[in-house]
Design a protein around this motif. Sequence first.
Motif, PDB file in Angstrom:
ATOM      1  N   LEU A  22      33.727  40.112  36.442  1.00  0.00           N
ATOM      2  CA  LEU A  22      33.124  38.878  37.257  1.00  0.00           C
ATOM      3  C   LEU A  22      34.283  38.389  38.118  1.00  0.00           C
ATOM      4  N   TRP A  55      34.588  38.004  42.254  1.00  0.00           N
ATOM      5  CA  TRP A  55      34.590  36.532  42.844  1.00  0.00           C
ATOM      6  C   TRP A  55      36.302  36.051  43.059  1.00  0.00           C
ATOM      7  N   GLN A  76      35.943  30.007  39.233  1.00  0.00           N
ATOM      8  CA  GLN A  76      35.548  31.623  38.927  1.00  0.00           C
ATOM      9  C   GLN A  76      35.449  31.762  37.618  1.00  0.00           C
ATOM     10  N   ALA A 108      32.433  32.603  35.323  1.00  0.00           N
ATOM     11  CA  ALA A 108      31.901  33.795  34.700  1.00  0.00           C
ATOM     12  C   ALA A 108      31.633  33.683  33.276  1.00  0.00           C
TER      13      ALA A 108
END
Length: 276
Positions: A130, A134, A140, A144
């Motif tokens: 992820l 991202w 981020q 995640a």
Amino acid sequence: MIARARIIVKSHKVIGLSTLILFILFFIMIFAPWLAPNDPTAVHIVHKLQSPSLNYPLGTDHLGRCILSRVLYGARVSLGFAALIFVSALSIGLIIGLIAGVKGGWVDQLLMRFADGVMAFPDLLLVLGLVGIWGTGLKQVVLALIFVQWVYYARVIRGVVLTLKEQNYITAAKISGSSQWTIMKKHIFPNVLLPLAVMGTLEMGWAIMHLSSMSFLGLGVQPPAPEWGAMIHEGKSYIRTNPSLMIYPGLMIMLVVVSFNLLGESLSERFGVKHR
């Protein structure tokens, strides 16, 4: 009975000690600006890699920054964002778990199959994937970790709700004409709080470990912001000459995770709550 009493007394001692340690750590997190002796990001090359002194109680790093100040400020990121991950994941998992357990049918199947899909991947691998999609950064990484963690709360809460739905007092409430919302608020929600409290203490350690791991890999907190995982990453080049650059933040991570785990295990033994 004697063995049971010993377990209870022992668990109470561990709970008390763990709670005290965590209270001190959260106190440090809140009052770090007043406790830190120096600016944690101030660079003084002429003072780099100094030994402990009155001005720098734990010495300085490779850029002349105060290690103690950075460790204290690092608690704000590690503990603060771990708490944010916990609260966010818990809120999402609580809502979805209650809906799946109370509604049942196709709603339950849809939500739980999605949760199974998330759980099919190893936690760290999914978080890395992820973050790769991202982009790197603390925001981020936090998103995640929330995405990965909520499914465990949801499944546990759903299981508790399904068990509670078979109880006689729930059946009696339905017969008396109580709505689903009333049953959920008065009979189901209060009974899921204890399992959540136990899970929460264990999952906080998980969140801190993964948050620090992402920063150690250079995917989370970016320099010069102080964070324990990032400090270990910066100090790894000096592991032979100045191992203290890694030891102090590593000890803080260990202390926090062990305290949360001991607290969670003791609460689990004390109240008989199962966890992953």
